[in-house]
Scaffold this motif. Structure first.
Motif, PDB file in Angstrom:
ATOM      1  N   SER A 196       0.840  -1.194   0.000  1.00  0.00           N
ATOM      2  CA  SER A 196       0.000   0.000   0.000  1.00  0.00           C
ATOM      3  C   SER A 196       0.872   1.239   0.000  1.00  0.00           C
ATOM      4  O   SER A 196       1.886   1.304   0.693  1.00  0.00           O
ATOM      5  CB  SER A 196      -0.881   0.014   1.247  1.00  0.00           C
ATOM      6  N   SER A 224       1.261   7.933   0.682  1.00  0.00           N
ATOM      7  CA  SER A 224       2.120   9.022   1.126  1.00  0.00           C
ATOM      8  C   SER A 224       3.385   8.931   0.295  1.00  0.00           C
ATOM      9  O   SER A 224       3.998   7.867   0.189  1.00  0.00           O
ATOM     10  CB  SER A 224       2.440   8.863   2.615  1.00  0.00           C
ATOM     11  N   LEU A 225       3.762  10.033  -0.312  1.00  0.00           N
ATOM     12  CA  LEU A 225       4.875   9.988  -1.261  1.00  0.00           C
ATOM     13  C   LEU A 225       6.217   9.797  -0.554  1.00  0.00           C
ATOM     14  O   LEU A 225       6.394  10.189   0.593  1.00  0.00           O
ATOM     15  CB  LEU A 225       4.884  11.268  -2.099  1.00  0.00           C
ATOM     16  N   GLY A 226       7.136   9.177  -1.276  1.00  0.00           N
ATOM     17  CA  GLY A 226       8.482   9.015  -0.744  1.00  0.00           C
ATOM     18  C   GLY A 226       8.680   7.777   0.095  1.00  0.00           C
ATOM     19  O   GLY A 226       9.629   7.707   0.867  1.00  0.00           O
ATOM     20  N   HIS A 227       7.797   6.796  -0.028  1.00  0.00           N
ATOM     21  CA  HIS A 227       7.935   5.560   0.742  1.00  0.00           C
ATOM     22  C   HIS A 227       8.391   4.376  -0.109  1.00  0.00           C
ATOM     23  O   HIS A 227       9.114   3.507   0.358  1.00  0.00           O
ATOM     24  CB  HIS A 227       6.594   5.173   1.395  1.00  0.00           C
ATOM     25  N   SER A 231      13.099  11.635   1.483  1.00  0.00           N
ATOM     26  CA  SER A 231      13.163  10.185   1.693  1.00  0.00           C
ATOM     27  C   SER A 231      13.320   9.422   0.389  1.00  0.00           C
ATOM     28  O   SER A 231      13.679   8.244   0.406  1.00  0.00           O
ATOM     29  CB  SER A 231      11.927   9.699   2.447  1.00  0.00           C
ATOM     30  N   GLN A 268      14.607   7.181   7.767  1.00  0.00           N
ATOM     31  CA  GLN A 268      13.419   6.882   6.961  1.00  0.00           C
ATOM     32  C   GLN A 268      13.711   5.713   6.026  1.00  0.00           C
ATOM     33  O   GLN A 268      12.914   4.777   5.901  1.00  0.00           O
ATOM     34  CB  GLN A 268      12.997   8.111   6.155  1.00  0.00           C
ATOM     35  N   ASN A 269      14.868   5.764   5.390  1.00  0.00           N
ATOM     36  CA  ASN A 269      15.246   4.654   4.516  1.00  0.00           C
ATOM     37  C   ASN A 269      15.468   3.378   5.327  1.00  0.00           C
ATOM     38  O   ASN A 269      15.050   2.294   4.915  1.00  0.00           O
ATOM     39  CB  ASN A 269      16.515   5.016   3.730  1.00  0.00           C
ATOM     40  N   GLY A 287      12.025   1.973   5.932  1.00  0.00           N
ATOM     41  CA  GLY A 287      11.413   1.436   4.710  1.00  0.00           C
ATOM     42  C   GLY A 287      12.111   0.162   4.246  1.00  0.00           C
ATOM     43  O   GLY A 287      11.465  -0.814   3.854  1.00  0.00           O
ATOM     44  N   GLU A 341       6.180   7.987   9.968  1.00  0.00           N
ATOM     45  CA  GLU A 341       5.219   7.602   8.928  1.00  0.00           C
ATOM     46  C   GLU A 341       5.621   6.294   8.243  1.00  0.00           C
ATOM     47  O   GLU A 341       4.753   5.497   7.865  1.00  0.00           O
ATOM     48  CB  GLU A 341       5.073   8.714   7.892  1.00  0.00           C
ATOM     49  N   GLN A 342       6.930   6.061   8.118  1.00  0.00           N
ATOM     50  CA  GLN A 342       7.355   4.764   7.568  1.00  0.00           C
ATOM     51  C   GLN A 342       6.954   3.634   8.527  1.00  0.00           C
ATOM     52  O   GLN A 342       6.598   2.549   8.090  1.00  0.00           O
ATOM     53  CB  GLN A 342       8.873   4.752   7.352  1.00  0.00           C
ATOM     54  N   ASN A 377       2.936   3.442   8.001  1.00  0.00           N
ATOM     55  CA  ASN A 377       2.422   2.972   6.704  1.00  0.00           C
ATOM     56  C   ASN A 377       3.124   1.704   6.207  1.00  0.00           C
ATOM     57  O   ASN A 377       2.467   0.797   5.707  1.00  0.00           O
ATOM     58  CB  ASN A 377       2.596   4.055   5.634  1.00  0.00           C
ATOM     59  N   ASP A 378       4.446   1.709   6.308  1.00  0.00           N
ATOM     60  CA  ASP A 378       5.197   0.614   5.676  1.00  0.00           C
ATOM     61  C   ASP A 378       5.265  -0.613   6.594  1.00  0.00           C
ATOM     62  O   ASP A 378       5.183  -1.736   6.118  1.00  0.00           O
ATOM     63  CB  ASP A 378       6.616   1.075   5.300  1.00  0.00           C
ATOM     64  N   TYR A 408       0.958  -0.985   8.765  1.00  0.00           N
ATOM     65  CA  TYR A 408      -0.152  -1.255   7.847  1.00  0.00           C
ATOM     66  C   TYR A 408       0.026  -2.613   7.174  1.00  0.00           C
ATOM     67  O   TYR A 408      -0.942  -3.315   6.887  1.00  0.00           O
ATOM     68  CB  TYR A 408      -0.238  -0.130   6.811  1.00  0.00           C
ATOM     69  N   HIS A 409       1.291  -2.997   6.946  1.00  0.00           N
ATOM     70  CA  HIS A 409       1.543  -4.287   6.310  1.00  0.00           C
ATOM     71  C   HIS A 409       1.797  -5.393   7.326  1.00  0.00           C
ATOM     72  O   HIS A 409       2.125  -6.513   6.942  1.00  0.00           O
ATOM     73  CB  HIS A 409       2.715  -4.159   5.330  1.00  0.00           C
TER      74      HIS A 409
END
Lengths: 283, 321
Positions: free
Chosen positions: A118, A121-124, A158, B54-55, B58, B85-86, B89-90, B93-94
């Motif tokens: 999914s 949100s951009l940059g993921h 990111s 962030q990386n 992810g 947020e990572q 969402n990443d 959420y998964h």
């Protein structure tokens, strides 16, 4: 890759079909992002019919190539391609955005076969893709990981973290495709945060880069058939595209980042796409 | 072994990783001297993502979705708030098998200043769907939690101290994610602690015993899912429930316990969240110093308990302290 229902369709015909779905979906849903969906149709069509090793009847096949739509807002045409490929029934497209639907307004993996992760949100997406590519390398797997980004998305810091990371780890099984349609939310890319020279930027970070006309099937397929562009380097395709491609009055217009086709505009868009169909002699 | 929480974690993870190739440690260019052996001896299970949380996060999600059990590691807020947020969402959420491990929960990096004080992290992590939140009370719990997290399915947060958390458990306790450990029996009040303040809490109970107050001490190493049975038992069996955490009183253990009690309709006679007051520290000093200044050391906990019980004014306790 061959899907029975698509066997008799040319790439052009399939692309028009996807565009019709996209117009109908965004119309019915009163949804934004029709322009962002239309700009990547040829890229998606070539990827799913010619390049990606995926099996719609076995979407979780462990050896599949992974595709991540990092620009999750453009999901209308993506869902349409997945449906036409047979990942899920085409009828689902009618439920896009609707109460109780599986198809949210940004690419969503829950209960939607074929959606790898999914986004929205951009940059993921590119970081997750890099993680999958790294895992494949470490496990000696041959699958590849494709990630489609938008140009506006490249404003996100990111995005540049995995652009730095991937060459360091020689992830030549990772492919980034930038849908460079030159328009973002509030203006032209060059007026908001200019990305040019975009190919040089990626190249200077250690990626092997090719630029293509993102609406030319032959060029796209030729380039994506040469992966990896250089052994030991991640590959980047800068696809020069036109926002709103395929509907004359939407093309290269900022308005169609947010505007949903309604009323006369909806009719006109469909008529134009159906005209293409007549030219292609299918009904 | 098990003398330092951080060491207990990394040594345990190293031993587990040698046997289980699914385990991967991803660091954000921190852990000098701590992760070295892991990095050198298990290079295929180690990634330094660089100064790029962030990386890092992810990547961890992508690797977890490819069958790995991934631990991200950095200090204080860096692996938590920067890539929030990572994480949401990443990872969440998964429902990805990523364990986020910050070293230096609370004010462990005291003198480095509020940028390095992880004092809202539990509240933030607790709010995320699918996330399990664990703050071990001592090195023994850190070791047991690390082991338990290998079999756990889904995301988790493992909040470690840094160094100097004394061993509380003299023998190996039964450890289960979501099941509190009663460290000390007591019938008057209950002190529920999470994270590295467990030792101070036990000491506070000893001090209270000297004045005739018998305090039960519960190590609530898992803040989410909360052991509601242990919380309700504390409120039913004893007169007062006090939560102790090196964290803001907003949204952390104290909030979780209060929510549980109120929704169950079980009202202890006395209730107090002992923690930080939700402001940035205006003081400079070591963790020990800051704990004392903000009433989170054993004398401070005792003082607050007595104040709430109406036994002695805080100043008397302080003077004696």
């Amino acid at each position: 890759m061959s899907v029975k229902s698509l066997e008799n369709l040319s790439l052009e015909e399939l692309a028009h079909k996807i565009r019709r779905h996209t117009i109908e979906m965004t119309h019915r849903a009163k949804a934004s992002h029709v322009g962002s969906s239309l700009s990547m149709v040829e890229l998606l069509v070539v990827l799913y019919t010619k390049i990606l090793r995926v099996d719609p009847t076995n979407p979780d096949w462990p050896e599949r190539d992974r595709f991540i739509l990092s620009k999750g807002h453009g999901c209308a045409s993506y869902y349409a391609v997945l449906a036409e490929m047979g990942f899920f029934p085409v009828e689902w497209l009618e439920t896009f955005y609707q109460n109780g639907s599986r198809l949210a307004g940004h690419a969503t993996h829950t209960y939607v076969p074929g959606v790898e992760i999914s986004t929205g949100s951009l940059g993921h997406g590119l970081s997750v893709a890099a993680g999958m590519a790294l895992a494949a390398k470490r496990d000696g797997k041959s699958y590849r990981v494709f990630c489609m980004l938008s140009d506006g998305e490249c404003d996100e810091g990111s995005v540049w973290e995995p652009i730095l990371f991937a060459p360091q780890h020689r992830l030549d099984n990772l492919i980034a495709i930038v849908d460079y349609n030159k328009i973002q939310s509030l203006g032209r890319v060059e007026e908001v945060i200019d990305l040019a020279p975009l190919a040089d930027k990626w190249r200077s970070f250690g990626w092997a880069v090719r630029e293509v006309d993102g609406h030319n099937f032959g060029e796209i397929e030729a380039v994506l058939s040469q992966l990896p562009f250089e052994p030991g380097k991640p590959s980047c395709v800068i696809a020069h595209t036109v926002k709103g491609k395929g509907v004359s009055f939407m093309e290269d217009k900022l308005l169609w980042h947010y505007r949903s086709p309604q009323g006369d505009e909806y009719e006109a868009a469909l008529a134009e796409l159906n005209g293409h169909d007549h030219e292609n002699r299918i009904h | 072994m098990d003398t330092i929480m951080r060491t207990a974690f990394i040594d345990t993870l190293f031993e587990l990783a040698k046997e289980d190739p699914r385990i991967v440690l991803v660091v954000g260019d921190l852990g000098f001297g701590v992760v070295t052996r892991f990095m050198e001896e298990l290079p295929d299970q180690f990634v330094n993502a660089g100064v790029a949380e962030q990386n890092m996060t992810g990547l961890a999600a992508g690797m977890a979705l490819s069958g790995k059990i991934v631990f991200t590691y950095s200090i204080a807020n860096f692996p938590v708030l920067r890539p929030l947020e990572q994480i949401r969402n990443d990872i969440c959420y998964h429902n990805a098998n990523v364990r986020i491990v910050p070293v230096g929960g609370g004010m462990a990096y005291g003198s480095l200043g509020p940028s390095h004080h992880a004092t809202e992290d539990i509240a933030v992590m607790r709010a995320l769907p699918n996330m399990v939140v664990i703050a071990p009370g001592d090195p023994v719990e850190a070791r047991l939690a690390t082991k338990a997290l290998i079999e756990h399915q889904g995301p988790a947060y493992l909040r470690l101290g840094r160094a100097g958390e004394p061993v509380v458990h003299s023998s190996t306790p039964d450890f289960e994610i979501g099941r509190a450990i009663t460290v000390r029996q007591g019938s008057d009040i209950t002190l529920i602690s999470t994270g590295g303040l467990l030792h101070e809490t036990v000491q506070a109970a000893e001090l209270l015993a000297e004045t005739g107050i018998q305090a039960r001490v519960v190590s609530m190493h898992t803040v989410k899912p909360l052991d509601t049975e242990a919380v309700l038992a504390a409120a039913r069996d004893t007169e007062g429930v006090f939560t102790v955490e090196e964290h803001s009183v907003i949204g952390g253990l104290g909030s979780a316990v209060a929510e549980t009690l109120l929704e169950a309709g079980v009202y202890p006679r006395y209730f107090k969240r002992i923690g930080l007051n939700g402001e940035f520290s205006s003081l400079v000093g070591t963790q020990e110093y800051l704990r004392a200044q903000y009433g989170l050391d054993a004398p401070g906990i005792v003082a607050t308990v007595k104040q709430i019980l109406g036994i002695e004014p805080v100043s008397i306790i302080r003077a004696r302290g």
